[in-house]
Design a protein around this motif. Structure first.
Motif, PDB file in Angstrom:
ATOM      1  N   MET A   1       0.812  -1.218   0.000  1.00 56.20           N
ATOM      2  CA  MET A   1       0.000   0.000   0.000  1.00 56.20           C
ATOM      3  C   MET A   1       0.843   1.264   0.000  1.00 56.20           C
ATOM      4  N   GLN A   2       2.170   1.111   0.010  1.00 56.03           N
ATOM      5  CA  GLN A   2       3.013   2.305   0.027  1.00 56.03           C
ATOM      6  C   GLN A   2       2.695   3.201  -1.157  1.00 56.03           C
ATOM      7  N   ARG A   3       2.850   4.484  -0.920  1.00 56.08           N
ATOM      8  CA  ARG A   3       2.368   5.452  -1.901  1.00 56.08           C
ATOM      9  C   ARG A   3       3.100   5.436  -3.229  1.00 56.08           C
ATOM     10  N   ASP A   4       4.279   4.843  -3.263  1.00 59.21           N
ATOM     11  CA  ASP A   4       4.968   4.822  -4.555  1.00 59.21           C
ATOM     12  C   ASP A   4       4.684   3.542  -5.335  1.00 59.21           C
TER      13      ASP A   4
ATOM     14  N   VAL B   1      -5.844   1.744  10.891  1.00 57.35           N
ATOM     15  CA  VAL B   1      -6.071   3.174  11.157  1.00 57.35           C
ATOM     16  C   VAL B   1      -5.093   4.061  10.375  1.00 57.35           C
ATOM     17  N   LEU B   2      -3.811   3.685  10.412  1.00 55.03           N
ATOM     18  CA  LEU B   2      -2.807   4.575   9.825  1.00 55.03           C
ATOM     19  C   LEU B   2      -2.431   4.207   8.394  1.00 55.03           C
ATOM     20  N   LYS B   3      -2.859   3.027   7.945  1.00 58.71           N
ATOM     21  CA  LYS B   3      -2.444   2.617   6.601  1.00 58.71           C
ATOM     22  C   LYS B   3      -3.626   2.375   5.667  1.00 58.71           C
TER      23      LYS B   3
ATOM     24  N   PRO C   1      -6.249   5.539   5.434  1.00 57.21           N
ATOM     25  CA  PRO C   1      -5.731   6.658   4.622  1.00 57.21           C
ATOM     26  C   PRO C   1      -5.534   6.283   3.158  1.00 57.21           C
TER      27      PRO C   1
ATOM     28  N   ARG D   1      -7.234   8.122  -0.017  1.00 59.18           N
ATOM     29  CA  ARG D   1      -6.484   8.629  -1.174  1.00 59.18           C
ATOM     30  C   ARG D   1      -7.091   8.156  -2.487  1.00 59.18           C
TER      31      ARG D   1
ATOM     32  N   GLU E   1      -7.456  12.892  -8.177  1.00 62.71           N
ATOM     33  CA  GLU E   1      -6.354  12.477  -9.043  1.00 62.71           C
ATOM     34  C   GLU E   1      -6.524  11.056  -9.576  1.00 62.71           C
ATOM     35  N   ARG E   2      -7.350  10.268  -8.898  1.00 65.08           N
ATOM     36  CA  ARG E   2      -7.495   8.868  -9.285  1.00 65.08           C
ATOM     37  C   ARG E   2      -8.474   8.717 -10.437  1.00 65.08           C
TER      38      ARG E   2
END
Lengths: 604, 661
Positions: free
Chosen positions: B232-235, B265-267, B270, B274, B279-280
């Protein structure tokens, strides 16, 4: 000011130093593009730029309010020691609300370009969750915050926006079109309010690195997809020229010729000249500096006479190599078969190093037995057994140690070893994959074989040699049998004599050109080697590392090229330098994207 | 079969290709297949021609024939794969020729075979059941997973595409799908990683068994959830981020990961927010919003976090702006694309709003304050797409849980009108939501209650109580119950008349306890003020007493019995209705029994009933007191004054005082 005193008392605390080291490391990782000599990063609140109602403690990271807090006029703020450098690209800091004060919380998390409350500052109020910009009225923005919450502020210097976080959750863009040179700032208004800052001292609650990775990917994508349009052909010619000149510069003669043939381009320098340079470079990299000097004087008369500094450097190196037992002046005394030395020569492929980013950096390092051009140990043994012909062939030629035909004999090796490598092509490619710099070589090599099997293909051999070199050195290491001047008495005497000559040369240069601090230091370092029983494991032992030959080698190469009226630096390196310089310039003109457009990222 | 007319010259060349497949010389057959391969690539007409001319059975024969060389078999598989790449009709023809069993029986290790099989299976015209009919197929495919990156990609793609039901999940799970596919998540090939990830998302969906297993799986010494977090990392590519977020969402909803786990909660949360951003791509935004809605549906804390993340509530407003006015003029292609996704976007936004606002009052306020929100819901309720209508009514339902919204925005926008219209004619799932919303609109403080009453809603609600669906019956009777609360005599009379006593008593024996509870609630509301009690009891007293007796005797929950005793207490409060109890010794015995019950709630309700019967200021209270004393109620009351429960104790003391006065 009592708190400040307490803060500075802590400086000697080892725990504090540890924290400091951790902070430095984290900041370096987060903002690699920032040059802190030019633009220091914020690390604490500034005891100078603060209102008197503000108290600081705990290394200037904790802020508490000590005013009356009766109305808005009693609000007070403090800013960080430095503004946010543009080269950060993306900047982030967090504040933990330790205590929200007696009645209601009015903490702000603004950014301000000047230490002021109203003008040009940006903030997020805890009591109503509003954001405010300059002195204007607040806009509904996010949730309220209170004791125990961690509030973060992220400034994106690429698109000049800012967003806040609460307990690791992004609250969305708060401001756009931010001005440059903002300071992290915090404002308090209620007695009892205490907040702690985290400029990188602790891991952040919000995953800022993940956010950065998205922008890094975006910017890399932009670079990768940069439209070339109509100029495609033009670009190709430029690129070909760059590759070609680079190959020529470093003396990859066969590769350069093959490349020129394939791309139908011309090589400026003639073949012999390239080969001469190549030979000299090879000698230097093999540690046979004396022969290199001799060859240079023979092929380029007057060159060294006009470059006394270079000559001195070379001679110093020669002395070091004598200690090392590699220079031919001492090698001829050596009991050890000089033949094995012949398979040593570091190929010119070692010379172009692009700073610390090169993954092969350690490949030439003899001290480290674990690294060997990225070849895994079983592989190493295998290839060692596979090419016994190389060492035996070179041993036959080494009966004439300082032979001018050195490269000729070497090329015989290459032809001999060809059938081997031809059949084991697969392994070749695999090795090539591990060693990115060698990849071009390997590719060319196979091409060369296919096109003209009888041609002298130098590049192919370099590869073998490099592998062997690594092995030999590691073998040597394991035997731990390194001795001064190869352990030969006569050689040692010759070395001492040479040292005297060198001393004389230095004195002569001093008389002619005045004192030279660099020379003095060089000489001192070189002579210091003799002060230790094991020069390889002494404070100045670094000099004996074959990697140290690279600088002098490229200096000599550049000098030769310059004397032939050729550029002393290949255009590729020039372009690389220019790109690096441009990125630094971007930082100075506050273009945040520079932080993710690092030249290093594109050098593989 | 269809009648196909082909121009003669086309037929001639195509026929030539087919004829060569029958050549006695195997070498010529091979060359024929290779030529055919080159002829069909990218040529849908040629593909159709060859299929019509019967190339498929022959190719399948050659593929299965033991005497065929492996080269020939591979080429046959390639041609078949190429034919499958054509139109849906091509796929249908291939499936009709039994290509699936042929490919499955054939030597599947040929990656061309798997490739063809993959193409056939991912087509919407292929029934997924075909994968499961032969029980040896899945184990065989599992065993081929280790072969190569290609086979891994094709097989996982087949699995993820053909796993549509809980049964499919179980079959794949039992054949070791998790252990076999997990290592592929760290494959060097992006395609393999992606297909493996998709497999896990379909396997884990609403499946506790799979999800519980997944949390404990290690891939290269790393927990699977951590592998998903890395994906799931943004890159990472968006598709990978989104699918990994789905996996974690499904695992969380199945109870395998806590909702307060930082990876949620944090991954995950969010990441899904996103996916909703402008943008998607439109498809990604739809999936992102739907998945997020599903993730936080049961958890108010996640709803609160999502409501402040990246301006999500405002971000969703953009979902309603398609097709945008710009796209209509400038770009027909884009307009088409927008139109295609407009419904999906709207329904996804409604779903997400519904989920966001299902618990927290502040979030509901934030949603209703979003630009034109109520207007959007109102128009959504009457959209042609059922999906949008359902989502809109879900959203309305979620917001209708707010007292404040019922009083303000709901009334201002007269949402009851489209809601009533929706109730006239809609599929059951829409009806359930709409009627449930109506229940809230009929609460006594809702200003919409009056106009709804006037619109003749009672008949409609009564008809709902006759539905086969328990949910609809509950909602119907629930709405009537709310309507009867503190209503005037006229409304109550109308309800009783419209419902009919027969239906009322049928509902009192409804198998669904919710229906029973709400029906008792309705009765209680009908029997509220004294004149109403006497009136209802005078006309329906006999049946009501019968029903009460039955319930008190039957096997029911404490809540049901308590509610029934409360009804008795109400009856006891009437002037004339009292007598129905006083003259019924059976009922009196039952009250006595419940006064001594172990459950305090039942004791309280029964005592309340007696207290009403012996109340001093009313006519005939002396006789009733005497009769009840004779029956031994005073002794019980006396005992209850010593009860440990303070409420019960007070109640008993108050009752005792009636005797003393």
């Amino acid at each position: 000011m009592a708190e400040l005193g307490a803060g500075s008392l802590l400086l000697g605390d080892p725990a504090f130093n540890y924290q400091e080291a951790e902070l430095n490391e984290r900041l370096k990782r987060l903002y690699p593009a920032v040059n802190e000599d030019e633009t220091p990063l914020p690390r604490s609140w500034s005891p100078k730029d603060k209102y008197s109602y503000i108290g600081l403690s705990q290394n200037n990271l904790r802020v508490h309010y000590k005013g009356h807090g009766k109305n808005h006029k009693d609000a007070a703020s403090v800013r960080a020691t430095h503004p946010i450098p543009a080269a950060c690209g993306i900047y982030y800091f967090e504040v933990k609300i330790v205590s929200k004060g007696l009645d209601f919380l009015s903490s702000l998390l603004p950014l301000s370009p000047i230490p002021g409350w109203d003008k040009h500052s940006y903030g997020y109020h805890g009591d109503d969750g509003h954001s405010f910009c300059s002195s204007g009225t607040g806009q509904p923005y996010g949730p309220t915050f209170t004791t125990g919450d961690v509030i973060g502020c992220c400034v994106n210097l690429i698109n000049n926006t800012c967003f806040y976080t609460k307990n690791g959750i992004s609250l969305g863009v708060a401001f756009t079109d931010l001005p440059p040179n903002l300071y992290p700032t915090v404002g308090l208004q209620t007695p009892g309010e205490i907040v702690d800052a985290n400029f990188g001292q602790q891991p952040f609650v919000f995953d800022i690195e993940d956010y950065m990775s998205e922008w890094r990917a975006k910017i890399h994508g932009m670079i990768a997809r940069f439209p070339i349009g109509e100029r495609l052909g033009e670009w190709q010619a430029v690129l070909q020229n760059m590759v070609s000149t680079y190959l020529v510069h470093h003396g990859y003669c066969a590769t350069a010729t093959a490349f020129a043939r394939a791309t139908e381009t011309l090589i400026q320098e003639d073949q012999t000249s390239i080969k001469n340079r190549q030979r000299i470079q090879k000698l230097v990299l093999a540690g046979r500096v004396g022969e290199a000097i001799e060859a240079t004087q023979q092929l380029y008369p007057g060159l060294l006479e006009h470059n006394p500094n270079l000559l001195f450097m070379l001679k110093c190196r020669q002395f070091v190599e004598m200690v090392n037992g590699t220079d031919s002046e001492v090698r001829c005394f050596s009991i050890r078969s000089p033949k094995s030395q012949d398979s040593y020569p570091g190929s010119p492929s070692l010379s172009p190093r692009h700073g610390a980013t090169n993954p092969n950096l350690h490949s030439a390092g003899a001290d480290s037995p674990t690294c060997s051009n990225g070849v895994t140990p079983p592989n190493k043994n295998k290839s060692h057994n596979k090419y016994p012909g190389v060492s035996s062939a070179s041993s036959s030629s080494s009966s004439s140690p300082s032979s001018v035909n050195y490269s000729e004999s070497n090329s015989t090796d290459s032809t001999k070893s060809q059938p081997h490598s031809g059949t084991s092509n697969q392994e070749e490619t695999r090795l090539g994959e591990n060693d990115s710099e060698m990849e071009i070589e390997a590719e060319h090599y196979t091409n060369g074989v296919a096109e003209n099997p009888s041609a002298r293909i130098m590049n192919g051999t370099y590869k073998h040699q490099e592998i062997l070199q690594a092995q030999d050195i590691s073998l040597e290491d394991s035997c731990a049998s390194r001795q001064l001047c190869g352990g030969n008495q006569a050689a040692t005497e010759r070395m001492i004599q040479f040292g005297r000559e060198l001393q004389g040369l230095n004195e002569q240069l001093c008389r002619e050109y005045g004192k030279n601090v660099t020379h003095k230091k060089m000489l001192q370092d070189a002579f210091s080697l003799l002060a230790y029983s094991d020069p390889w494991n002494c404070p100045v032992g670094q000099q004996l590392d074959p990697m140290q030959r690279e600088n002098i080698c490229s200096a000599l190469n550049s000098a030769i090229l310059e004397s032939q009226n050729l550029p002393k630096q290949p255009p590729l390196m020039l372009a690389l330098g220019q790109a690096t310089e441009c990125v630094q310039l971007m930082a100075r003109v506050r273009s945040g994207s520079c932080s993710f457009a690092r030249v290093d990222n594109f050098l593989h | 079969t269809k009648c196909v007319h082909l121009p003669p010259e086309v037929t001639a060349t195509s026929r030539h290709y087919v004829d060569r497949l029958f050549d006695p010389d195997p070498q010529k057959v091979l060359q024929g297949v290779i030529d055919m391969k080159n002829a069909v690539i990218g040529n849908n007409k040629q593909k159709a021609n060859l299929i019509v001319l019967g190339a498929v059975p022959r190719l399948l024969y050659l593929l299965q024939q033991g005497s065929s060389s492996s080269e020939l078999r591979a080429e046959c598989a390639v041609v078949l794969g190429s034919l499958a790449m054509g139109t849906e009709n091509n796929i249908k023809s291939l499936v009709d020729c039994h290509i699936i069993p042929a490919l499955l029986q054939g030597r599947l290790s040929l990656s061309a075979c798997l490739r063809c099989l993959r193409t056939v299976f991912i087509s919407p015209v292929t029934p997924v059941q075909l994968l499961y009919t032969d029980p040896t197929v899945i184990p065989h495919l599992m065993s081929l997973l280790s072969r190569s990156q290609r086979t891994q990609e094709y097989i996982t793609q087949i699995f993820s595409h053909c796993c549509k039901t809980p049964e499919h999940q179980t079959v794949l799970f039992n054949h070791g799908a998790i252990q076999n596919i997990a290592p592929l998540l760290i494959s060097p090939s992006y395609k393999v990683r992606m297909q493996a990830l998709k497999c896990f998302s379909v396997l884990a969906y609403e499946n506790t068994q799979v999800s519980m297993t997944l949390v404990n799986v290690l891939v290269d010494e790393e927990l699977l959830s951590q592998v998903f977090v890395r994906m799931m990392q943004r890159d990472q590519p968006i598709d990978m981020q989104l699918t990994a977020a789905k996996c974690l969402t499904y695992m969380c909803r199945a109870g395998a990961i806590r909702t307060d786990d930082s990876c949620i909660v944090l991954k995950t949360l969010p990441c899904l927010v996103r996916m909703c951003s402008k943008e998607r791509l439109l498809e990604e935004r739809v999936e992102g919003a739907e998945t997020l809605a599903y993730l936080m549906e049961p958890d108010v804390e996640l709803q609160r976090i999502a409501s402040v993340t990246d301006h999500l509530v405002a971000m969703l407003a953009d979902y309603f702006k398609y097709p945008s006015s710009v796209s209509a003029i400038t770009d027909i292609k884009r307009l088409d694309h927008d139109l295609k996704h407009a419904h999906e976007l709207r329904q996804a936004a409604f779903k997400l709003y519904a989920s966001l606002g299902s618990n927290d009052e502040d979030i509901r306020k934030k949603i209703t304050e979003t630009e034109n929100m109520m207007d959007r819901i109102v128009s959504g309720l009457s959209e042609s797409s059922v999906k949008v209508r359902l989502a809109a009514v879900r959203c309305l339902h979620s917001l209708s849980r707010s007292v404040q919204q019922l009083r303000t925005s709901f009334h201002d926008h007269a949402v009851w009108k489209p809601l009533m219209k929706l109730l006239q004619n809609a599929p059951d799932e829409v009806l359930v939501m709409a009627s449930s919303t109506l229940c809230n609109l009929l609460l006594e403080f809702s200003p919409s209650k009056e106009p709804i009453l006037e619109s003749g809603v009672i008949e409609l609600l009564c008809s709902l109580t006759q539905s086969d669906s328990p949910a609809l019956r509950v909602n119907g009777i629930w709405a009537l119950m709310n309507m009867a609360f503190q209503a005037d005599q006229k409304v109550k009379g109308e309800i009783v008349r419209a419902l009919g006593t027969e239906q009322l008593f049928r509902l009192l024996s409804d198998p669904d306890s919710n229906v029973l509870m709400k029906t008792l609630g309705l009765l209680r509301n009908l029997l509220s003020t004294r004149p109403h009690i006497d009136q209802v009891m005078s006309s329906h007293g006999k049946q009501i007493m019968q029903a009460v007796t039955l319930i008190l005797e039957g096997e029911h929950s404490i809540e049901v019995k308590e509610q029934t005793l409360c009804i008795l207490a109400n009856i006891a409060d009437g002037n004339t209705a009292k007598e129905l109890i006083m003259t019924n010794d059976d009922i009196l015995q039952k009250i006595k029994y419940y006064m001594a019950h172990s459950n305090v709630k039942l004791q309280l309700a029964a005592t309340f009933c007696i207290s009403n019967l012996i109340w001093n200021e009313e006519d005939g209270s002396q006789e009733r007191q005497d009769k009840l004393r004779e029956l031994g109620f005073v002794d019980i009351l006396h005992k209850l004054t010593q009860a440990s429960d303070p409420n019960l104790c007070d109640r008993a003391k108050t009752a005792m005082q009636q005797y003393l006065a």
